[in-house]
Design a protein around this motif. Structure first.
Motif, PDB file in Angstrom:
ATOM      1  N   GLN A 161       0.825  -1.217   0.000  1.00 15.04           N
ATOM      2  CA  GLN A 161       0.000   0.000   0.000  1.00 15.04           C
ATOM      3  C   GLN A 161       0.863   1.273   0.000  1.00 15.04           C
ATOM      4  OE1 GLN A 161      -2.879  -0.931   3.363  1.00 15.04           O
ATOM      5  NE2 GLN A 161      -4.303  -0.420   1.737  1.00 15.04           N
ATOM      6  N   PHE A 162       0.208   2.424  -0.210  1.00 15.42           N
ATOM      7  CA  PHE A 162       0.944   3.694  -0.192  1.00 15.42           C
ATOM      8  C   PHE A 162       0.348   4.653   0.823  1.00 15.42           C
ATOM      9  CE2 PHE A 162      -2.380   4.522  -3.373  1.00 15.42           C
ATOM     10  CZ  PHE A 162      -2.755   5.828  -3.113  1.00 15.42           C
ATOM     11  N   ILE A 163       1.122   5.724   1.122  1.00 23.12           N
ATOM     12  CA  ILE A 163       0.655   6.775   2.036  1.00 23.12           C
ATOM     13  C   ILE A 163       0.764   8.122   1.325  1.00 23.12           C
ATOM     14  CG2 ILE A 163       1.103   5.750   4.312  1.00 23.12           C
ATOM     15  CD1 ILE A 163       3.964   6.756   4.164  1.00 23.12           C
ATOM     16  N   MET A 164       0.007   9.112   1.822  1.00 23.45           N
ATOM     17  CA  MET A 164       0.170  10.481   1.350  1.00 23.45           C
ATOM     18  C   MET A 164       1.092  11.171   2.356  1.00 23.45           C
ATOM     19  SD  MET A 164      -1.716  10.437  -1.346  1.00 23.45           S
ATOM     20  CE  MET A 164      -1.596  12.146  -1.817  1.00 23.45           C
ATOM     21  N   VAL A 165       2.189  11.706   1.853  1.00 24.09           N
ATOM     22  CA  VAL A 165       3.189  12.324   2.734  1.00 24.09           C
ATOM     23  C   VAL A 165       3.210  13.826   2.484  1.00 24.09           C
ATOM     24  CG1 VAL A 165       5.639  12.420   3.329  1.00 24.09           C
ATOM     25  CG2 VAL A 165       4.595  10.229   2.683  1.00 24.09           C
ATOM     26  N   THR A 166       3.034  14.601   3.554  1.00 22.15           N
ATOM     27  CA  THR A 166       3.056  16.065   3.453  1.00 22.15           C
ATOM     28  C   THR A 166       4.282  16.608   4.183  1.00 22.15           C
ATOM     29  OG1 THR A 166       0.645  16.143   3.373  1.00 22.15           O
ATOM     30  CG2 THR A 166       1.761  18.173   4.011  1.00 22.15           C
ATOM     31  N   ILE A 167       4.980  17.536   3.519  1.00 17.48           N
ATOM     32  CA  ILE A 167       6.120  18.210   4.155  1.00 17.48           C
ATOM     33  C   ILE A 167       5.955  19.718   3.946  1.00 17.48           C
ATOM     34  CG2 ILE A 167       7.757  16.286   4.075  1.00 17.48           C
ATOM     35  CD1 ILE A 167       8.809  17.284   1.431  1.00 17.48           C
ATOM     36  N   ARG A 168       6.680  20.510   4.728  1.00 16.82           N
ATOM     37  CA  ARG A 168       6.537  21.975   4.661  1.00 16.82           C
ATOM     38  C   ARG A 168       7.663  22.597   3.846  1.00 16.82           C
ATOM     39  NH1 ARG A 168       5.915  22.512  10.508  1.00 16.82           N
ATOM     40  NH2 ARG A 168       3.696  22.421  10.989  1.00 16.82           N
ATOM     41  N   SER A 169       7.238  23.489   2.938  1.00 20.85           N
ATOM     42  CA  SER A 169       8.224  24.280   2.203  1.00 20.85           C
ATOM     43  C   SER A 169       7.877  25.737   2.468  1.00 20.85           C
ATOM     44  CB  SER A 169       8.121  23.950   0.710  1.00 20.85           C
ATOM     45  OG  SER A 169       8.886  24.839  -0.044  1.00 20.85           O
ATOM     46  N   GLY A 170       8.569  26.376   3.431  1.00 20.58           N
ATOM     47  CA  GLY A 170       8.201  27.735   3.839  1.00 20.58           C
ATOM     48  C   GLY A 170       6.780  27.713   4.381  1.00 20.58           C
ATOM     49  N   ASP A 171       5.900  28.563   3.794  1.00 16.70           N
ATOM     50  CA  ASP A 171       4.505  28.605   4.249  1.00 16.70           C
ATOM     51  C   ASP A 171       3.632  27.576   3.529  1.00 16.70           C
ATOM     52  OD1 ASP A 171       5.098  30.603   5.964  1.00 16.70           O
ATOM     53  OD2 ASP A 171       4.488  32.228   4.599  1.00 16.70           O
ATOM     54  N   ASN A 172       4.209  26.932   2.527  1.00 19.44           N
ATOM     55  CA  ASN A 172       3.431  25.964   1.730  1.00 19.44           C
ATOM     56  C   ASN A 172       3.568  24.550   2.263  1.00 19.44           C
ATOM     57  OD1 ASN A 172       2.668  27.950  -0.047  1.00 19.44           O
ATOM     58  ND2 ASN A 172       4.470  27.634  -1.354  1.00 19.44           N
ATOM     59  N   LYS A 173       2.582  23.741   1.907  1.00 20.28           N
ATOM     60  CA  LYS A 173       2.684  22.310   2.202  1.00 20.28           C
ATOM     61  C   LYS A 173       2.702  21.550   0.887  1.00 20.28           C
ATOM     62  CE  LYS A 173       0.767  22.112   6.833  1.00 20.28           C
ATOM     63  NZ  LYS A 173      -0.367  21.706   7.678  1.00 20.28           N
ATOM     64  N   LEU A 174       3.570  20.560   0.797  1.00 20.78           N
ATOM     65  CA  LEU A 174       3.691  19.740  -0.414  1.00 20.78           C
ATOM     66  C   LEU A 174       3.297  18.319  -0.057  1.00 20.78           C
ATOM     67  CD1 LEU A 174       7.300  20.906  -1.442  1.00 20.78           C
ATOM     68  CD2 LEU A 174       5.129  21.872  -2.250  1.00 20.78           C
ATOM     69  N   THR A 175       2.487  17.715  -0.906  1.00 26.10           N
ATOM     70  CA  THR A 175       2.012  16.352  -0.619  1.00 26.10           C
ATOM     71  C   THR A 175       2.258  15.443  -1.815  1.00 26.10           C
ATOM     72  OG1 THR A 175       0.280  17.232   0.809  1.00 26.10           O
ATOM     73  CG2 THR A 175      -0.017  14.989   0.045  1.00 26.10           C
ATOM     74  N   LYS A 176       2.752  14.230  -1.540  1.00 28.04           N
ATOM     75  CA  LYS A 176       2.952  13.222  -2.599  1.00 28.04           C
ATOM     76  C   LYS A 176       2.469  11.858  -2.122  1.00 28.04           C
ATOM     77  CE  LYS A 176       5.293  15.529  -5.709  1.00 28.04           C
ATOM     78  NZ  LYS A 176       4.549  15.895  -6.906  1.00 28.04           N
ATOM     79  N   PRO A 177       1.964  11.029  -3.052  1.00 28.84           N
ATOM     80  CA  PRO A 177       1.722   9.626  -2.707  1.00 28.84           C
ATOM     81  C   PRO A 177       3.047   8.875  -2.773  1.00 28.84           C
ATOM     82  CG  PRO A 177       1.017  10.068  -4.976  1.00 28.84           C
ATOM     83  CD  PRO A 177       1.574  11.351  -4.441  1.00 28.84           C
ATOM     84  N   LEU A 178       3.344   8.094  -1.777  1.00 28.62           N
ATOM     85  CA  LEU A 178       4.590   7.304  -1.775  1.00 28.62           C
ATOM     86  C   LEU A 178       4.301   5.912  -1.231  1.00 28.62           C
ATOM     87  CD1 LEU A 178       6.917  10.149  -0.466  1.00 28.62           C
ATOM     88  CD2 LEU A 178       7.032   9.118  -2.735  1.00 28.62           C
TER      89      LEU A 178
END
Ligand SMILES: Cc1cc2nc3c(=O)[nH]c(=O)nc-3n(C[C@H](O)[C@H](O)[C@H](O)COP(=O)(O)OP(=O)(O)OC[C@H]3O[C@@H](n4cnc5c(N)ncnc54)[C@H](O)[C@@H]3O)c2cc1C
Length: 235
Positions: free
Chosen positions: A37-54
């Motif tokens: 299975q996969f997860i959605m991973v969110t990380i912070r870039s400054g004030d933004n949040k970036l999300t990817k399926p991994l």
């Protein structure tokens, strides 16, 4: 498995190849998943949040951590992830996906390239740890020796279990290479997996590779219900 959302911090970073790293997090109580299975991973870039399926590259049998393994592409998500370091903040949401074992097949053939190996590593590790009777042949394509992700891991698993056979193939091998060469094709499948017609196929990789392999399996007249695909299509 019910999806769960939690904030967490990087516990360990492991280099797998020159441009691929695994990121480990403590496994919270109550977080369950199936191998593949996969997860959605969110990380912070400054004030933004970036999300990817991994895809989750660890196995549910590895109780202390969950791990994903990311190809570092030089693009924004990769760069922010690489800069995280131990203790770096992340949010995980999951698990998702149906690229998992189904129980009815005791013979599998896995075809993968590059970082597409991540969910298959999870499934193989799960089968090894549970001493399952599932027989797996994995054909794993890479550009060169230095690109092989989880190479030692697979060598170890194969050494410990007669139910796993790993065939490595390289596009640009060194002179010392004794394995297969070139991309995965029908001849390579027929020669290495003579009982291929009786196996369930698991394919994972970037869109181009997945498409090429899917049409290759069509030419072998494999029924579509015998083929499971995870496509790392851009997101
Ligand atoms: C179910 C699923 C499982 C997956 N599992 C894995 C896995 O286990 N491991 C893994 O490595 N990947 C996995 N992927 C793919 C992953 O989600 C990412 O899409 C992929 O790794 C690209 O990441 P990136 O760091 O390049 O992302 P990004 O930084 O978002 O870049 C993605 C693309 O956006 C474009 N882009 C980004 N920034 C710019 C810019 N500033 N200017 C112009 N163009 C830009 C580029 O074309 C780039 O190729 C999975 C995908 C799916 C759907």
């Amino acid at each position: 498995m019910l999806a769960m959302r939690f904030e967490t911090a990087v516990q360990e970073v492991i280099s797998r190849a020159y441009d691929v790293k695994s990121f480990r997090f403590p496994r919270p109580e109550g977080f369950t998943y199936e191998a593949g299975q996969f997860i959605m991973v969110t990380i912070r870039s400054g004030d933004n949040k970036l999300t990817k399926p991994l895809s989750i590259s660890s196995s549910p049998t590895e109780k202390d951590h969950i791990e994903f393994t990311k190809k570092l592409t030089g693009h924004e998500f990769s760069n922010v992830l690489e800069a995280l370091g131990i203790g770096g903040w992340a949010e995980i949401n999951g698990p998702y996906g149906t690229f998992t074992l189904e129980g009815e097949s005791d013979r599998l053939c896995m075809l993968s390239g590059g970082v597409g190996i991540t969910p298959l590593r999870s499934i193989c590790k799960y089968c090894m740890d549970t001493k399952s009777d599932v027989n797996i042949v994995l054909i794993f394509g890479n550009r060169s020796e230095t690109n092989i992700v989880f190479g030692e891991d697979f060598e170890q698993m194969q050494g410990q279990n007669r139910n796993l056979r790993v065939i490595l193939t390289l596009d640009e091998p060194s002179e010392d290479w004794r394995g297969e060469t070139g991309i995965i094709d029908t001849d390579m499948i027929k020669m290495n997996v003579p009982d291929y017609f009786d196996r369930k196929f698991y394919i994972c990789g970037p869109p181009g590779m997945v498409q090429a392999i899917a049409s290759l399996l069509k030419s072998l007249n494999l029924p579509t219900n015998q083929i499971k695909i995870e496509n790392f299509a851009g997101y």
